[in-house]
Write a protein that holds these residues in place. Structure first.
Motif, mmCIF file in Angstrom:
data_model
loop_
_atom_site.group_PDB
_atom_site.id
_atom_site.type_symbol
_atom_site.label_atom_id
_atom_site.label_comp_id
_atom_site.label_asym_id
_atom_site.label_seq_id
_atom_site.Cartn_x
_atom_site.Cartn_y
_atom_site.Cartn_z
ATOM 1 N N LYS A 1 0.835 -1.195 0.000
ATOM 2 C CA LYS A 1 0.000 0.000 0.000
ATOM 3 C C LYS A 1 0.871 1.246 0.000
ATOM 4 O O LYS A 1 1.774 1.393 0.820
ATOM 5 C CB LYS A 1 -0.924 0.007 1.221
ATOM 6 N N GLU B 1 -3.962 9.696 -2.842
ATOM 7 C CA GLU B 1 -4.854 8.546 -2.786
ATOM 8 C C GLU B 1 -4.045 7.281 -2.505
ATOM 9 O O GLU B 1 -2.909 7.139 -2.955
ATOM 10 C CB GLU B 1 -5.620 8.394 -4.111
ATOM 11 N N GLN B 2 -4.640 6.354 -1.772
ATOM 12 C CA GLN B 2 -3.990 5.087 -1.475
ATOM 13 C C GLN B 2 -4.116 4.139 -2.659
ATOM 14 O O GLN B 2 -5.165 4.059 -3.297
ATOM 15 C CB GLN B 2 -4.595 4.448 -0.222
ATOM 16 N N GLU B 3 -3.033 3.431 -2.913
ATOM 17 C CA GLU B 3 -2.983 2.538 -4.062
ATOM 18 C C GLU B 3 -2.185 1.293 -3.686
ATOM 19 O O GLU B 3 -1.245 1.369 -2.886
ATOM 20 C CB GLU B 3 -2.332 3.247 -5.251
#
Length: 299
Positions: free
Chosen positions: A75, A81-83
């Motif tokens: 992560k 934004e989290q990806e």
């Protein structure tokens, strides 16, 4: 006429030599045992490690840990934004971009700068050499915040090419190494090429640089090994593009994976990091250990 007998040096026993030999043997055994422990542990399961700590892995050595690491997702935060990204191929690809690109620029910039400083004997060239020596002597501490501020101002912070630009500086010892190498190139080489009508760039790329290619290649390999194990720079400047060393650091901090990953996965990740440098050394060991040789010009 009597033949001279070859002189033989007598190796006398010395307590000091014996102590040095024993220390070197013990030191070598500790390194060998550490490598053995990392390699065997990285291919074991949690149960296999508890049953036989120092033994060899029994079966499915690749499927135990290496394959799960390559399939694992990480992560990250990118553009607010989290990806989730995979270690293979994303993390390994980021590692290759960072190490290869940075190693090339870190070797090319001092090489070209040293060439011009050695080729053109001006006052500024001498000042440049003196400046490099002075900056190497003066300790520079706490420049990371200023570097990050400069990258933010230029709006290139977090980009891979910003790391290449950062590593591409000539204020280091390799500038002096290349400068000495170029000073050692006989002027007959360049003068003969210029008489034949060769330009300065052709003389540099086709005459002089090939003579120091062994030195250049060695410096690139040294930077590659150093950058391959570097986690601090990606951690500070490109956390959205983690490298394999960055992942190992996260494992060591316990912020990634479960209890199983904290122990054995760290060993497996370290094994993945060893493989490229080991392959490079085995493949190019003759060039790394070779000497720079230059022949004369025939009349």
């Amino acid at each position: 006429m009597k033949k001279m007998k070859p002189y033989k040096m007598k190796n006398k026993f010395s307590l000091f030599n014996l102590i040095v030999l024993l220390v070197l043997i013990v030191y070598s055994l500790t390194i060998i045992f550490s490598i053995y422990f990392i390699l065997t542990t990285s291919f074991k399961t949690n149960r296999g490690f508890n049953e036989n700590i120092f033994g060899l892995p029994t079966k499915k050595i690749f499927q135990n840990n290496i394959a799960p690491i390559l399939k694992q997702k990480i992560k990250i935060n990118r553009n607010g934004e989290q990806e989730f990204i995979n270690i293979f191929p994303h993390v390994l690809g980021y590692t290759a971009l960072y190490t290869v690109g940075s190693a090339f620029f870190a070797a090319a910039v001092p090489c070209f700068t040293a060439y011009f400083a050695a080729k053109f004997d001006y006052k500024f060239s001498k000042f440049l050499v003196a400046l490099v020596v002075a900056v190497m002597i003066i300790p520079i501490v706490g420049n990371i915040p200023a570097t990050m501020k400069m990258l933010d101002t230029l709006k290139i912070n977090g980009k891979f090419y910003s790391l290449w630009i950062m590593k591409g500086n000539f204020v280091n010892m390799w500038f002096l190494v290349f400068h000495a190498a170029f000073k050692g190139v006989p002027k007959d080489y360049t003068e003969a090429a210029q008489i034949d009508g060769a330009s300065e760039f052709r003389v540099m790329f086709q005459i002089v640089l090939p003579l120091v290619r062994t030195t250049f290649f060695t410096v690139v390999l040294i930077f590659f090994v150093d950058l391959w194990n570097d986690y601090q720079t990606p951690l500070l400047f490109t956390p959205s593009y983690p490298t394999l060393a960055y992942v190992v650091y996260k494992y060591a901090q316990g912020t990634m994976g479960n209890e199983y990953a904290k122990a054995i996965y760290k060993m497996a990740a370290c094994t993945l990091m060893i493989v490229p440098t080991l392959v490079i050394f085995v493949a190019f060991r003759k060039k790394l250990m070779g000497n720079l040789t230059m022949g004369g010009i025939k009349g």
